[in-house]
Design a protein around this motif. Structure first.
Motif, PDB file in Angstrom:
ATOM      1  N   GLU A  20      46.083  36.574  41.051  1.00  0.00           N
ATOM      2  CA  GLU A  20      44.896  35.892  40.515  1.00  0.00           C
ATOM      3  C   GLU A  20      43.759  36.890  40.279  1.00  0.00           C
ATOM      4  OE1 GLU A  20      46.762  34.816  43.004  1.00  0.00           O
ATOM      5  OE2 GLU A  20      47.218  32.680  42.713  1.00  0.00           O
ATOM      6  N   VAL A  21      43.668  37.901  41.147  1.00  0.00           N
ATOM      7  CA  VAL A  21      42.632  38.916  40.946  1.00  0.00           C
ATOM      8  C   VAL A  21      42.912  39.702  39.671  1.00  0.00           C
ATOM      9  CG1 VAL A  21      41.654  41.066  41.844  1.00  0.00           C
ATOM     10  CG2 VAL A  21      41.966  39.118  43.362  1.00  0.00           C
ATOM     11  N   MET A  22      44.170  40.020  39.420  1.00  0.00           N
ATOM     12  CA  MET A  22      44.503  40.742  38.191  1.00  0.00           C
ATOM     13  C   MET A  22      44.112  39.912  36.964  1.00  0.00           C
ATOM     14  SD  MET A  22      45.474  43.514  39.494  1.00  0.00           S
ATOM     15  CE  MET A  22      45.880  44.420  38.019  1.00  0.00           C
ATOM     16  N   ASP A  23      44.336  38.613  37.046  1.00  0.00           N
ATOM     17  CA  ASP A  23      43.900  37.731  35.946  1.00  0.00           C
ATOM     18  C   ASP A  23      42.393  37.805  35.773  1.00  0.00           C
ATOM     19  OD1 ASP A  23      46.264  34.975  36.540  1.00  0.00           O
ATOM     20  OD2 ASP A  23      46.431  36.849  35.395  1.00  0.00           O
ATOM     21  N   PHE A  24      41.688  37.759  36.882  1.00  0.00           N
ATOM     22  CA  PHE A  24      40.227  37.812  36.837  1.00  0.00           C
ATOM     23  C   PHE A  24      39.757  39.114  36.172  1.00  0.00           C
ATOM     24  CE2 PHE A  24      35.974  36.838  38.090  1.00  0.00           C
ATOM     25  CZ  PHE A  24      35.387  38.013  38.545  1.00  0.00           C
ATOM     26  N   LEU A  25      40.371  40.215  36.572  1.00  0.00           N
ATOM     27  CA  LEU A  25      39.973  41.513  36.025  1.00  0.00           C
ATOM     28  C   LEU A  25      40.221  41.602  34.529  1.00  0.00           C
ATOM     29  CD1 LEU A  25      41.359  43.903  38.777  1.00  0.00           C
ATOM     30  CD2 LEU A  25      38.983  43.254  38.390  1.00  0.00           C
ATOM     31  N   SER A  68      29.301  47.380  51.764  1.00  0.00           N
ATOM     32  CA  SER A  68      29.661  47.066  53.147  1.00  0.00           C
ATOM     33  C   SER A  68      30.757  46.016  53.254  1.00  0.00           C
ATOM     34  CB  SER A  68      28.445  46.565  53.924  1.00  0.00           C
ATOM     35  OG  SER A  68      27.615  47.636  54.287  1.00  0.00           O
ATOM     36  N   PHE A  69      30.521  44.854  52.665  1.00  0.00           N
ATOM     37  CA  PHE A  69      31.450  43.746  52.877  1.00  0.00           C
ATOM     38  C   PHE A  69      32.119  43.251  51.608  1.00  0.00           C
ATOM     39  CE2 PHE A  69      30.567  43.392  57.268  1.00  0.00           C
ATOM     40  CZ  PHE A  69      29.212  43.626  57.435  1.00  0.00           C
ATOM     41  N   GLY A  70      31.776  43.879  50.455  1.00  0.00           N
ATOM     42  CA  GLY A  70      32.413  43.473  49.215  1.00  0.00           C
ATOM     43  C   GLY A  70      31.928  42.120  48.734  1.00  0.00           C
ATOM     44  N   SER A  71      32.722  41.515  47.870  1.00  0.00           N
ATOM     45  CA  SER A  71      32.361  40.224  47.293  1.00  0.00           C
ATOM     46  C   SER A  71      33.618  39.604  46.701  1.00  0.00           C
ATOM     47  CB  SER A  71      31.313  40.402  46.200  1.00  0.00           C
ATOM     48  OG  SER A  71      31.718  41.431  45.320  1.00  0.00           O
ATOM     49  N   CYS A  72      33.593  38.279  46.566  1.00  0.00           N
ATOM     50  CA  CYS A  72      34.786  37.571  46.099  1.00  0.00           C
ATOM     51  C   CYS A  72      34.374  36.449  45.156  1.00  0.00           C
ATOM     52  CB  CYS A  72      35.540  37.007  47.306  1.00  0.00           C
ATOM     53  SG  CYS A  72      37.114  36.245  46.873  1.00  0.00           S
ATOM     54  N   PRO A  73      34.914  36.445  43.938  1.00  0.00           N
ATOM     55  CA  PRO A  73      34.532  35.407  42.984  1.00  0.00           C
ATOM     56  C   PRO A  73      35.039  34.037  43.404  1.00  0.00           C
ATOM     57  CG  PRO A  73      35.895  37.121  41.948  1.00  0.00           C
ATOM     58  CD  PRO A  73      35.914  37.370  43.407  1.00  0.00           C
ATOM     59  N   ALA A  74      34.357  33.001  42.936  1.00  0.00           N
ATOM     60  CA  ALA A  74      34.706  31.623  43.303  1.00  0.00           C
ATOM     61  C   ALA A  74      36.147  31.271  42.934  1.00  0.00           C
ATOM     62  CB  ALA A  74      33.738  30.646  42.642  1.00  0.00           C
ATOM     63  N   SER A  75      36.618  31.777  41.784  1.00  0.00           N
ATOM     64  CA  SER A  75      37.982  31.410  41.384  1.00  0.00           C
ATOM     65  C   SER A  75      39.021  32.030  42.310  1.00  0.00           C
ATOM     66  CB  SER A  75      38.242  31.799  39.931  1.00  0.00           C
ATOM     67  OG  SER A  75      37.938  33.151  39.717  1.00  0.00           O
ATOM     68  N   VAL A 108      46.476  36.833  46.984  1.00  0.00           N
ATOM     69  CA  VAL A 108      45.774  36.477  45.742  1.00  0.00           C
ATOM     70  C   VAL A 108      45.694  37.592  44.711  1.00  0.00           C
ATOM     71  CG1 VAL A 108      44.401  34.675  46.847  1.00  0.00           C
ATOM     72  CG2 VAL A 108      43.528  37.016  46.769  1.00  0.00           C
ATOM     73  N   LEU A 109      46.451  38.670  44.909  1.00  0.00           N
ATOM     74  CA  LEU A 109      46.396  39.774  43.937  1.00  0.00           C
ATOM     75  C   LEU A 109      46.704  39.341  42.495  1.00  0.00           C
ATOM     76  CD1 LEU A 109      45.793  42.883  44.024  1.00  0.00           C
ATOM     77  CD2 LEU A 109      45.915  41.773  46.230  1.00  0.00           C
ATOM     78  N   TRP A 134      35.733  46.472  46.660  1.00  0.00           N
ATOM     79  CA  TRP A 134      35.464  46.610  45.229  1.00  0.00           C
ATOM     80  C   TRP A 134      36.550  46.011  44.351  1.00  0.00           C
ATOM     81  CZ3 TRP A 134      30.711  48.099  43.814  1.00  0.00           C
ATOM     82  CH2 TRP A 134      29.933  48.737  44.780  1.00  0.00           C
ATOM     83  N   PHE A 135      37.477  45.253  44.961  1.00  0.00           N
ATOM     84  CA  PHE A 135      38.583  44.720  44.166  1.00  0.00           C
ATOM     85  C   PHE A 135      38.663  43.209  44.219  1.00  0.00           C
ATOM     86  CE2 PHE A 135      41.604  46.731  41.478  1.00  0.00           C
ATOM     87  CZ  PHE A 135      42.656  45.855  41.316  1.00  0.00           C
ATOM     88  N   PHE A 136      37.543  42.582  44.574  1.00  0.00           N
ATOM     89  CA  PHE A 136      37.375  41.140  44.439  1.00  0.00           C
ATOM     90  C   PHE A 136      38.291  40.271  45.283  1.00  0.00           C
ATOM     91  CE2 PHE A 136      34.303  41.783  41.209  1.00  0.00           C
ATOM     92  CZ  PHE A 136      34.754  42.817  40.406  1.00  0.00           C
ATOM     93  N   CYS A 137      38.922  40.847  46.286  1.00  0.00           N
ATOM     94  CA  CYS A 137      39.759  40.028  47.175  1.00  0.00           C
ATOM     95  C   CYS A 137      38.907  39.413  48.270  1.00  0.00           C
ATOM     96  CB  CYS A 137      40.867  40.879  47.791  1.00  0.00           C
ATOM     97  SG  CYS A 137      42.170  41.271  46.614  1.00  0.00           S
TER      98      CYS A 137
END
Lengths: 491, 473
Positions: free
Chosen positions: B339-344, B78-85, B336-337, B285-288
């Motif tokens: 940074e998300v790519m780094d996270f992935l 529904s609303f996804g999720s976003c990591p702390a970093s 923040v894409l 599903w892409f951590f943004c």
């Protein structure tokens, strides 16, 4: 006596002089050709002063008023995130947000992230309703149903103009029916008119307003003329878009009067684009009497980017206004539609209560802030005009918390591009952030017509005298160096 | 502790699930370089940095420690999720703006957004970055595409009665948008009725073909097909590639794929799928952070005159440029894409690895629940993305949408379980039908405990002879 570490606040002349407090000290500012009217700060005591007309007691904090006005160090801390080396005299463009409000916003953001479903189901709608209710009181609206929260005035314009577009498309308006706007309307709004009115077959009447100005009367006369011209050939005027405070050049428009003229002249509906208004001029939507009225809360009302309210007078047309981003609540009224336009971060819309608390910490609340900002910006503008041998673009009573100050003619600002390049130059080389306006010279050749560039200076609670001195000195430097805009490279 | 209780392997390990191998992975991360080079992460941009340290289980926990601790959060859909970093990265951008907004606006915002668009272009295998616009969410993208349809009707490019085809399971907001922009403008809407539960793609294809026939009947033209890539409720993966091909064969003007869920939980390849317009949310599903989505608009000979409905200074400069400035607001979620790519890159196999493991886990958990409750999955595993529809015991008496919602609230309030429930009307003659399905999600932060908690809650309800009729409104 304690030395003043940073530039003192400007203390404009007031009937009673209680503003900032905590220390009593004599100004240590070296004497200059001009100086403060008051060189001492007086500790504010427990008197409440006049009650704010912008009452927010309903549903809001009912804490007892203590003598806990914000102190100078606290104020500095609230805006400590502002880039220190910049003379930030452009609150008008993007506004500003105190640290405590940013913190409040982050709490809301975190609440969503912690358990978004719970937030969506149990908190979001009631919090938005709360914000809308507080705004309703602020602006003297009749009914909370009339108050919708949207991202910004640009979005509000799209809502109103899309409604006009449908009316053309569905045959309620005829090809050629007119929309009236001021020639200095905000560019985004002009584009919106192109996108929704011109494209749908409507015509656009542009009302020229004079600038520089010496009185409100000039605006009224120009508007009447422009409107009459627009109605020529029996054209029906479906909508008039009037700024409450124009952006560039910046003046306060006598909206109440212009709305009345519109009604007299049979204009169907009036939309007041008051992007700057809330927090810098008195806003009473009942008194103004427009059909639609929008203002940004992130400009002069300390909200984070971004949040605005759109007030729509209850009328038969109201149900037909829709947010262009259609979601589950389509058809349930604009306010409800706007409160859910898909998953996104609504946190900036939820901090209105915290902002009212913040404003409470200033003498006179928002009214006090408004008045002091106005007085200070006029004082600074007059200081600059005197230093440069120029003039203000309008009389002080037509300035809100911003003022248009003529720039020396020797700078050779001869186009919009020049103004833009000079602005960049001031930012990059002098650390001064201030928007500049190019004003084509008048035909009649009086002294004022030599001035082709005006700076729009703003004053908000975080500004200090140094900001304006820095600007003054930068321009003086440029003049001394015989700088002209033609020396600047293409951007 | 965490590792021994979970059924699944730690995310940074390859074969072994022991903690010692995880720590050895962390200290010998160079081994990963060799391993990773053989993993096809089809569309991730080449990293020019040193290989990222694989994320450890405790780091992973820390990244999602802001999640409400006692909730079994099995609704990433529904609303996804976003990591702390990533939240921290977003705050840096927010602060940059607040520090000096004029400088941010004039000097930084546009390049930042262009960078985001470039990353997305590579991710989804688009041809040109011009084809990529960044918008708030799929709801906004739908409004953009559908408003274009409205203008086409009013500017007489389309005839009154021309049709738009969409799935019956299209998202509710999109249906409203179709009503607001297509029906209101004189278009007619045909819905593709899909069966549920589903056994295969063929069922979908058959119904879709039927709907197209209807849409073309009486000399009408199908101006738009709106196809979900992953439907919301009930949740299945739609064979979009095949349906797009059928649309082309049948002369459908334009095809819009609403892929709100897809990026990060399904394969997203614009050349392969071939639609005209395609949108997906990066915050699901892409951590943004909330919220950011892309709208892809294929460059063709036919100029699609798309505009952002919130018109600002950039009107007429192309949708991508228009969308990059729609008035003063907080654009930080769109920035923040990188940074998300780094996270992935800290996960084995990057986003493809995450996707595969999420899928395997959710199917495993779905089958576990179905076995315990004596029910079944709503579709075969290959039609599940990182979500699965699990039948709820019939004795719970879910007999309406309202029941499903009330039961969902009950599970949240009394059991600390967050999971959406779908009501499915039974067919005539069905014996003891399953009328309720839970849509369980699996994302990197989920553990088996979450699903056991759900299993046990439902078992308890069954044991207590609970029915939805017992719940008040």
């Amino acid at each position: 006596m304690p030395a003043s570490v940073s530039s003192p606040r400007i203390i404009p002349e007031l009937g009673c002089c209680c503003t900032l407090h905590t220390q009593t000290f004599l100004s240590t500012v070296p004497t200059k050709p001009w100086h403060y009217r008051y060189s001492a700060f007086i500790v504010a005591t427990t008197t409440m002063g006049e009650p704010h007309e912008d009452s927010h007691l309903h549903g809001h904090s009912k804490k007892p008023k203590l003598s806990s006005f914000i102190t100078e160090p606290q104020l500095r801390e609230e805006f400590a995130h502002h880039q220190p080396l910049v003379a930030r005299i452009n609150n008008g463009s993007f506004g500003s947000c105190p640290a405590s409000i940013i913190a409040a916003q982050r709490r809301w953001q975190l609440k969503f992230l912690q358990q978004p479903d719970d937030f969506f189901v149990n908190h979001l709608q009631s919090r938005i309703l709360h914000s809308r209710t507080l705004i309703k009181h602020l602006i003297n609206a009749n009914d909370v149903d009339e108050v919708s929260i949207v991202d910004n005035a640009t979005t509000a314009a799209a809502i109103v103009l899309q409604h006009v577009g449908w009316a053309f498309a569905e045959g309620r308006f005829q090809n050629g029916d007119a929309v009236v706007m001021l020639h200095c309307a905000f560019q985004a709004v002009k584009k919106s008119i192109e996108a929704y009115v011109t494209r749908a077959g409507g015509s656009v009447v542009v009302v020229q307003l004079p600038f520089p100005l010496s009185s409100t009367e000039e605006i009224v006369v120009a508007f009447k003329k422009g409107l009459a011209r627009g109605k020529a050939n029996g054209r029906k005027v479906r909508l008039a878009i009037i700024d409450h405070i124009t952006s560039m050049p910046c003046v306060v428009i006598p909206v109440r009067e212009l709305v009345r003229i519109c009604r007299e002249e049979g204009v169907d509906q009036v939309f007041v684009d008051a992007a700057h208004a809330i927090g810098s001029v008195h806003v009473d939507v009942k008194d103004i009497g427009a059909d639609f009225y929008v203002s940004n809360l992130h400009k002069w009302f300390f909200c984070p980017p971004s949040v605005a309210f759109l007030h729509c007078q209850k009328s038969p047309v109201m149900p037909d206004l829709h947010h262009p981003v259609v979601s589950h609540e389509y058809g349930n009224g604009l306010a409800i539609e706007s409160a859910w336009i898909g998953t996104r971060d609504y946190s900036s819309q939820l901090v209105v209560p915290e902002v009212l608390d913040f404003i409470d910490r200033f003498e006179g609340g928002i009214e006090g802030i408004r008045k002091r900002n106005h007085d200070a910006v006029v004082q600074m503008a007059e200081m600059l005009a005197k230093a440069w041998g120029t003039n203000l673009g309008s009389p002080p009573d037509m300035c809100p918390s911003m003022a248009m100050v003529g720039l020396p003619a020797s700078l050779g600002i001869s186009s919009d591009t020049d103004a833009s390049k000079l602005r960049t130059h001031l930012r990059d080389h002098f650390g001064v952030e201030v928007p500049l306006h190019y004003q084509a010279p008048k035909e009649n050749g009086d002294k004022g017509s030599l001035i082709t560039g005006y700076a729009r200076i703003s004053h908000q609670v975080y500004n200090t005298v140094d900001d304006y001195l820095k600007f003054r000195d930068a321009i003086n430097q440029l003049v001394q160096d015989m700088f002209t805009c033609s020396m600047l490279l293409q951007q | 502790m965490f590792l021994s209780r979970s059924l699944h392997k730690p995310f940074s390990a390859t074969a072994s699930s022991s903690s010692s191998s995880v720590s050895s992975m962390a200290s010998h991360h160079l081994h990963h370089q060799n391993g990773d080079s053989t993993i096809t992460t089809t569309h991730s941009p080449p990293s020019k940095k040193l290989k990222a340290t694989p994320i450890t289980p405790s780091e992973l926990l820390a990244e999602f420690s802001h999640h409400h601790p006692s909730t079994a959060r099995i609704n990433n859909g529904s609303f996804g999720s976003c990591p702390a970093s990533i939240i921290a990265a977003q705050r840096k951008y927010q602060l940059q703006y607040l520090q000096q907004p004029d400088d941010f606006y004039f000097n930084r915002l546009k390049p930042y957004i262009l960078k985001t668009r470039s990353i997305i272009k590579d991710l989804i295998n688009a041809d040109h970055v011009d084809e990529i616009s960044v918008v708030d969410n799929a709801t906004t993208a739908a409004a953009i595409v559908l408003q274009h349809i409205t203008w086409s009707f009013f500017e007489s490019k389309f005839n009154k009665g021309d049709t738009a085809v969409m799935l019956h399971y299209a998202y509710g907001a999109v249906k409203k948008s179709v009503q607001a922009y297509v029906t209101r403008a004189g278009g007619e809407v045909i819905e593709v009725k899909l069966p549920f539960p589903l056994k295969s793609n063929d069922e979908i294809i058959t119904e879709f073909k039927k709907a197209l026939e209807k849409g073309k009947s009486n000399g009408r033209k199908i101006r738009l097909a709106v196809i979900d890539h992953v439907t919301s409720m009930p949740c299945v993966v739609i064979p979009v590639k095949e349906l797009v091909k059928i649309c082309r064969d049948e002369g459908v003007d334009r095809i819009f794929v609403d892929a709100a869920h897809a990026i990060g939980c399904a394969e997203v390849d614009m050349q392969d799928i071939g639609a005209d317009f395609y949108t997906s949310n990066l915050h699901k599903w892409f951590f943004c952070p909330p919220s950011v989505a892309f709208l892809y608009s294929r460059k063709t000979d036919k100029i699609a005159d798309l505009h952002h409905p919130v018109v600002s200074h950039e009107y007429g400069n192309g949708l991508a440029v228009e969308s990059a400035w729609i008035g003063t607001r907080d654009y930080s979620a769109q920035l923040v894409l990188p940074e998300v790519m780094d996270f992935l890159s800290r996960f084995e196999g990057g986003i493809d690895g995450i996707r595969k493991r999420n899928h395997e886990r959710v199917v495993e958990m779905g089958e576990m629940l179905a076995a315990v409750w004596g029910t079944h999955l709503g579709s075969p595993p290959k039609m599940c993305a990182s979500l699965a529809m699990v039948g709820m015991p019939a004795c719970l008496g879910i007999s309406s949408d309202s029941d499903a919602l009330k039961l969902r609230t009950h599970l949240r309030d009394c059991f600390g379980i967050e999971v959406p429930i779908y009501y499915r009307a039974p067919n005539d003659g069905e014996f003891n039908p399953i009328t309720g399905y839970a849509r369980i999600s699996h994302q990197v932060y989920n553990t088996t405990e979450d699903y056991y908690k759900f299993r046990d809650a439902v078992n308890k309800l069954v044991n207590d002879a609970f029915t939805c009729a017992l719940l008040s409104d």
